[in-house]
Design a protein around this motif. Structure first.
Motif, PDB file in Angstrom:
ATOM      1  N   LEU A   1       0.836  -1.203   0.000  1.00 25.95           N
ATOM      2  CA  LEU A   1       0.000   0.000   0.000  1.00 25.95           C
ATOM      3  C   LEU A   1       0.873   1.256   0.000  1.00 25.95           C
ATOM      4  O   LEU A   1       0.559   2.245  -0.670  1.00 25.95           O
ATOM      5  N   LEU A   2       1.975   1.208   0.740  1.00 25.15           N
ATOM      6  CA  LEU A   2       2.918   2.335   0.748  1.00 25.15           C
ATOM      7  C   LEU A   2       3.544   2.529  -0.632  1.00 25.15           C
ATOM      8  O   LEU A   2       3.718   3.668  -1.080  1.00 25.15           O
ATOM      9  N   VAL A   3       3.854   1.424  -1.311  1.00 18.62           N
ATOM     10  CA  VAL A   3       4.389   1.511  -2.672  1.00 18.62           C
ATOM     11  C   VAL A   3       3.347   2.113  -3.607  1.00 18.62           C
ATOM     12  O   VAL A   3       3.655   2.987  -4.428  1.00 18.62           O
ATOM     13  N   PHE A   4       2.112   1.640  -3.496  1.00 18.21           N
ATOM     14  CA  PHE A   4       1.027   2.161  -4.335  1.00 18.21           C
ATOM     15  C   PHE A   4       0.867   3.667  -4.141  1.00 18.21           C
ATOM     16  O   PHE A   4       0.716   4.417  -5.111  1.00 18.21           O
ATOM     17  N   GLN A   5       0.923   4.108  -2.889  1.00 12.76           N
ATOM     18  CA  GLN A   5       0.807   5.542  -2.612  1.00 12.76           C
ATOM     19  C   GLN A   5       1.932   6.316  -3.285  1.00 12.76           C
ATOM     20  O   GLN A   5       1.704   7.353  -3.922  1.00 12.76           O
ATOM     21  N   GLY A   6       3.156   5.823  -3.175  1.00 11.51           N
ATOM     22  CA  GLY A   6       4.290   6.504  -3.779  1.00 11.51           C
ATOM     23  C   GLY A   6       4.219   6.559  -5.297  1.00 11.51           C
ATOM     24  O   GLY A   6       4.485   7.608  -5.905  1.00 11.51           O
ATOM     25  N   VAL A   7       3.844   5.461  -5.921  1.00  9.18           N
ATOM     26  CA  VAL A   7       3.783   5.398  -7.382  1.00  9.18           C
ATOM     27  C   VAL A   7       2.708   6.332  -7.934  1.00  9.18           C
ATOM     28  O   VAL A   7       2.920   7.033  -8.923  1.00  9.18           O
ATOM     29  N   THR A   8       1.539   6.369  -7.284  1.00  4.83           N
ATOM     30  CA  THR A   8       0.462   7.242  -7.769  1.00  4.83           C
ATOM     31  C   THR A   8       0.829   8.723  -7.636  1.00  4.83           C
ATOM     32  O   THR A   8       0.459   9.535  -8.493  1.00  4.83           O
ATOM     33  N   ILE A   9       1.565   9.059  -6.593  1.00  2.00           N
ATOM     34  CA  ILE A   9       2.023  10.451  -6.438  1.00  2.00           C
ATOM     35  C   ILE A   9       2.987  10.819  -7.568  1.00  2.00           C
ATOM     36  O   ILE A   9       2.917  11.928  -8.132  1.00  2.00           O
ATOM     37  N   ILE A  10       3.880   9.904  -7.910  1.00  2.00           N
ATOM     38  CA  ILE A  10       4.843  10.167  -8.991  1.00  2.00           C
ATOM     39  C   ILE A  10       4.111  10.324 -10.326  1.00  2.00           C
ATOM     40  O   ILE A  10       4.453  11.207 -11.137  1.00  2.00           O
ATOM     41  N   ILE A  11       3.088   9.500 -10.568  1.00  2.00           N
ATOM     42  CA  ILE A  11       2.301   9.633 -11.801  1.00  2.00           C
ATOM     43  C   ILE A  11       1.610  10.999 -11.839  1.00  2.00           C
ATOM     44  O   ILE A  11       1.577  11.670 -12.880  1.00  2.00           O
ATOM     45  N   TRP A  12       1.055  11.429 -10.699  1.00  2.00           N
ATOM     46  CA  TRP A  12       0.407  12.739 -10.611  1.00  2.00           C
ATOM     47  C   TRP A  12       1.382  13.858 -10.993  1.00  2.00           C
ATOM     48  O   TRP A  12       1.003  14.828 -11.655  1.00  2.00           O
ATOM     49  N   ALA A  13       2.635  13.696 -10.603  1.00  2.00           N
ATOM     50  CA  ALA A  13       3.641  14.725 -10.886  1.00  2.00           C
ATOM     51  C   ALA A  13       3.759  15.016 -12.375  1.00  2.00           C
ATOM     52  O   ALA A  13       3.957  16.162 -12.783  1.00  2.00           O
ATOM     53  N   PHE A  14       3.612  13.976 -13.195  1.00  2.00           N
ATOM     54  CA  PHE A  14       3.828  14.136 -14.635  1.00  2.00           C
ATOM     55  C   PHE A  14       2.597  14.636 -15.395  1.00  2.00           C
ATOM     56  O   PHE A  14       2.693  14.943 -16.584  1.00  2.00           O
ATOM     57  N   VAL A  15       1.445  14.731 -14.729  1.00  2.00           N
ATOM     58  CA  VAL A  15       0.235  15.194 -15.439  1.00  2.00           C
ATOM     59  C   VAL A  15      -0.326  16.480 -14.847  1.00  2.00           C
ATOM     60  O   VAL A  15      -1.420  16.913 -15.214  1.00  2.00           O
ATOM     61  N   GLN A  16       0.422  17.125 -13.950  1.00  2.40           N
ATOM     62  CA  GLN A  16      -0.098  18.305 -13.258  1.00  2.40           C
ATOM     63  C   GLN A  16      -0.365  19.494 -14.182  1.00  2.40           C
ATOM     64  O   GLN A  16      -1.207  20.334 -13.871  1.00  2.40           O
ATOM     65  N   SER A  17       0.317  19.567 -15.302  1.00  2.00           N
ATOM     66  CA  SER A  17       0.131  20.706 -16.204  1.00  2.00           C
ATOM     67  C   SER A  17      -1.254  20.696 -16.853  1.00  2.00           C
ATOM     68  O   SER A  17      -1.727  21.729 -17.330  1.00  2.00           O
ATOM     69  N   ASN A  18      -1.899  19.536 -16.872  1.00  2.00           N
ATOM     70  CA  ASN A  18      -3.248  19.399 -17.433  1.00  2.00           C
ATOM     71  C   ASN A  18      -4.237  19.253 -16.282  1.00  2.00           C
ATOM     72  O   ASN A  18      -4.217  18.263 -15.557  1.00  2.00           O
ATOM     73  N   PHE A  19      -5.108  20.240 -16.097  1.00  2.00           N
ATOM     74  CA  PHE A  19      -6.007  20.268 -14.942  1.00  2.00           C
ATOM     75  C   PHE A  19      -6.872  19.011 -14.851  1.00  2.00           C
ATOM     76  O   PHE A  19      -7.010  18.408 -13.783  1.00  2.00           O
ATOM     77  N   TYR A  20      -7.448  18.579 -15.955  1.00  2.00           N
ATOM     78  CA  TYR A  20      -8.369  17.444 -15.932  1.00  2.00           C
ATOM     79  C   TYR A  20      -7.637  16.120 -15.722  1.00  2.00           C
ATOM     80  O   TYR A  20      -8.131  15.230 -15.011  1.00  2.00           O
ATOM     81  N   ALA A  21      -6.463  15.989 -16.324  1.00  2.00           N
ATOM     82  CA  ALA A  21      -5.655  14.789 -16.076  1.00  2.00           C
ATOM     83  C   ALA A  21      -5.193  14.756 -14.627  1.00  2.00           C
ATOM     84  O   ALA A  21      -5.114  13.686 -13.996  1.00  2.00           O
ATOM     85  N   SER A  22      -4.911  15.937 -14.088  1.00  2.00           N
ATOM     86  CA  SER A  22      -4.498  16.032 -12.695  1.00  2.00           C
ATOM     87  C   SER A  22      -5.612  15.576 -11.755  1.00  2.00           C
ATOM     88  O   SER A  22      -5.356  14.909 -10.746  1.00  2.00           O
ATOM     89  N   LEU A  23      -6.860  15.907 -12.089  1.00  2.00           N
ATOM     90  CA  LEU A  23      -7.993  15.469 -11.263  1.00  2.00           C
ATOM     91  C   LEU A  23      -8.090  13.946 -11.230  1.00  2.00           C
ATOM     92  O   LEU A  23      -8.331  13.348 -10.172  1.00  2.00           O
ATOM     93  N   VAL A  24      -7.896  13.318 -12.390  1.00  2.00           N
ATOM     94  CA  VAL A  24      -7.934  11.852 -12.452  1.00  2.00           C
ATOM     95  C   VAL A  24      -6.819  11.257 -11.595  1.00  2.00           C
ATOM     96  O   VAL A  24      -7.034  10.314 -10.812  1.00  2.00           O
ATOM     97  N   ALA A  25      -5.620  11.805 -11.727  1.00  2.00           N
ATOM     98  CA  ALA A  25      -4.474  11.308 -10.956  1.00  2.00           C
ATOM     99  C   ALA A  25      -4.694  11.502  -9.456  1.00  2.00           C
ATOM    100  O   ALA A  25      -4.337  10.635  -8.646  1.00  2.00           O
ATOM    101  N   LEU A  26      -5.297  12.637  -9.084  1.00  2.00           N
ATOM    102  CA  LEU A  26      -5.541  12.911  -7.670  1.00  2.00           C
ATOM    103  C   LEU A  26      -6.477  11.888  -7.042  1.00  2.00           C
ATOM    104  O   LEU A  26      -6.383  11.590  -5.847  1.00  2.00           O
ATOM    105  N   PHE A  27      -7.388  11.353  -7.845  1.00  2.00           N
ATOM    106  CA  PHE A  27      -8.275  10.302  -7.322  1.00  2.00           C
ATOM    107  C   PHE A  27      -7.459   9.101  -6.849  1.00  2.00           C
ATOM    108  O   PHE A  27      -7.662   8.577  -5.746  1.00  2.00           O
ATOM    109  N   PHE A  28      -6.519   8.663  -7.671  1.00  2.00           N
ATOM    110  CA  PHE A  28      -5.698   7.501  -7.307  1.00  2.00           C
ATOM    111  C   PHE A  28      -4.700   7.841  -6.201  1.00  2.00           C
ATOM    112  O   PHE A  28      -4.375   6.993  -5.370  1.00  2.00           O
ATOM    113  N   VAL A  29      -4.259   9.099  -6.175  1.00  2.00           N
ATOM    114  CA  VAL A  29      -3.365   9.543  -5.101  1.00  2.00           C
ATOM    115  C   VAL A  29      -4.080   9.440  -3.750  1.00  2.00           C
ATOM    116  O   VAL A  29      -3.487   9.037  -2.742  1.00  2.00           O
ATOM    117  N   GLY A  30      -5.365   9.791  -3.732  1.00  2.00           N
ATOM    118  CA  GLY A  30      -6.106   9.789  -2.474  1.00  2.00           C
ATOM    119  C   GLY A  30      -6.692   8.448  -2.078  1.00  2.00           C
ATOM    120  O   GLY A  30      -7.144   8.283  -0.939  1.00  2.00           O
TER     121      GLY A  30
END
Length: 394
Positions: free
Chosen positions: A286-315
């Protein structure tokens, strides 16, 4: 969901505490979005935003040694009533803030409110540990995290629209009214818990609590493990993204509200699924999953809507990680030390929140939000490695 329903039905005190938690948490997000919107409107820098964010966590660090001793020494209900009233009063004081010149007053009001909120929360978690244990205690923690997540999602979304349409002061006034309701509900709760008078002075209790933690290494490990959730303190990061990346696409309060509400929906859903999957034997995944999803979020932050999708998995895993590691600590602690251990745990947890927030604010002047976010993801991967090394001690 049926299990949670029957649990609350059969535990009236926990049901009452949960209702107060629901009402107060829902209201708190109105003033939270209002405060962040005000400081953006004041033209505050990224560092100033981070300082205001950090002030939501700093009080817990400062007062923890005293609050734990006070919780273990005083009657729990009168203490919690007083703390809830202080939160209500300080929320009303936010209405006095009108310009950047009042920033010092804002920080003072936040400090007092969050000091009371921190002690109230530690009191509540200590009380839950005295009312239940084992699987029931984990369930009680999960309910609190689900309530927090639900109110975070709905409260953030609604408050974002309220602030955008009617202004920050209206949102703060709504929070005041909601806090009044929470206060009136709490005073009706019956807490049937035997009070044992404690003769030791506050300082004696403080040092005795520290000795207990020092002599129980597993408690230290669990406090450090729980602090990992402090790395998910993204409020400053989300506010900076709304201010710098999304303001041309969407209004700042709406960007803040929607970003946090999407993450909070995942926080609410996660425990319902993960409590059937995650055990002590596989918590590192679960700790690995949390870390990986945060890293994925980092690469899509420039796109607001993609960032929202990534934030779901981050949370998705955050709330369960919080409630599960908290239950591990509560179940390991002797009841007579629970208030002090919980307070020191909250102190370390809040220190992680403050360090994360100040790291974000400081690094925002040096590098990009992408690099900052990747760093937080890597930290979770390191926590996963740490857990594999200390798991046998559990």
């Amino acid at each position: 969901m049926k299990y949670y329903y029957f649990f609350l039905r059969d535990n009236p005190t926990i049901r009452g505490l949960s209702l107060v938690n629901f009402i107060a948490s829902f209201g708190a997000w109105f003033s939270t979005v209002a405060i962040y919107t005000m400081i953006v409107d004041f033209g505050s820098s990224e560092l100033a935003i981070s300082i205001v964010t950090a002030m939501h966590f700093i009080p817990a660090i400062i007062i923890a040694p005293f609050s734990g001793a006070i919780i273990d020494r005083m009657k729990i209900k009168p203490l919690m009533v007083s703390l809830l009233f202080i939160e209500l009063l300080m929320t009303a004081c936010f209405l006095l803030i009108s310009s950047v010149n009042d920033m010092w007053l804002l920080l003072l009001f936040i400090f007092i409110r969050m000091s009371a909120a921190s002690m109230f929360f530690s009191s509540e978690m200590s009380l839950l540990a005295k009312l239940s244990s084992g699987k029931e205690l984990q369930t009680a923690n999960e309910i609190q995290s689900i309530i927090w997540s639900f109110t975070y999602a709905v409260g953030m979304a609604i408050s974002g629209f309220v602030v955008n349409l009617y202004g920050a002061k209206t949102a703060i006034l709504i929070d005041v009214i909601i806090f009044i309701v929470a206060f009136l509900v709490f005073v009706q709760i019956k807490i049937d818990l035997e009070y044992k008078k404690v003769e030791e002075k506050i300082l004696e209790l403080m040092f005795d609590g520290l000795r207990y933690i020092k002599n129980n290494k597993i408690i230290l490990h669990l406090i450090f493990l729980h602090a990992s959730v402090g790395l998910t303190s993204y409020d400053a990061l989300i506010t900076i993204l709304a201010k710098n990346e999304y303001k041309e696409l969407i209004a700042v309060p709406l960007a803040i509200g929607l970003s946090n509400s999407v993450r909070a929906v995942a926080l609410m859903i996660g425990p319902l699924i993960l409590n059937r999957i995650i055990k002590k034997e596989n918590l590192q995944y679960l700790l690995v999953f949390q870390g990986v999803t945060i890293i994925i979020w980092a690469f899509v932050q420039s796109n607001f809507y993609a960032s929202l999708v990534a934030l779901f998995f981050v949370g998705f895993s955050t709330a369960f990680l919080w409630s599960y590691t908290y239950a591990l600590l509560q179940n390991r602690c002797e009841k007579r030390y629970i208030g002090r251990v919980i307070s020191y745990n909250d102190m370390f947890f809040m220190f992680a929140n403050v360090a994360t927030t100040l790291f974000i604010g400081t690094m925002a002047h040096i590098t990009t939000t992408t690099v900052i976010t990747i760093s937080l993801g890597v930290a979770f991967l390191l926590y996963a490695f740490y857990y594999t090394k200390v798991y046998t001690k559990f």
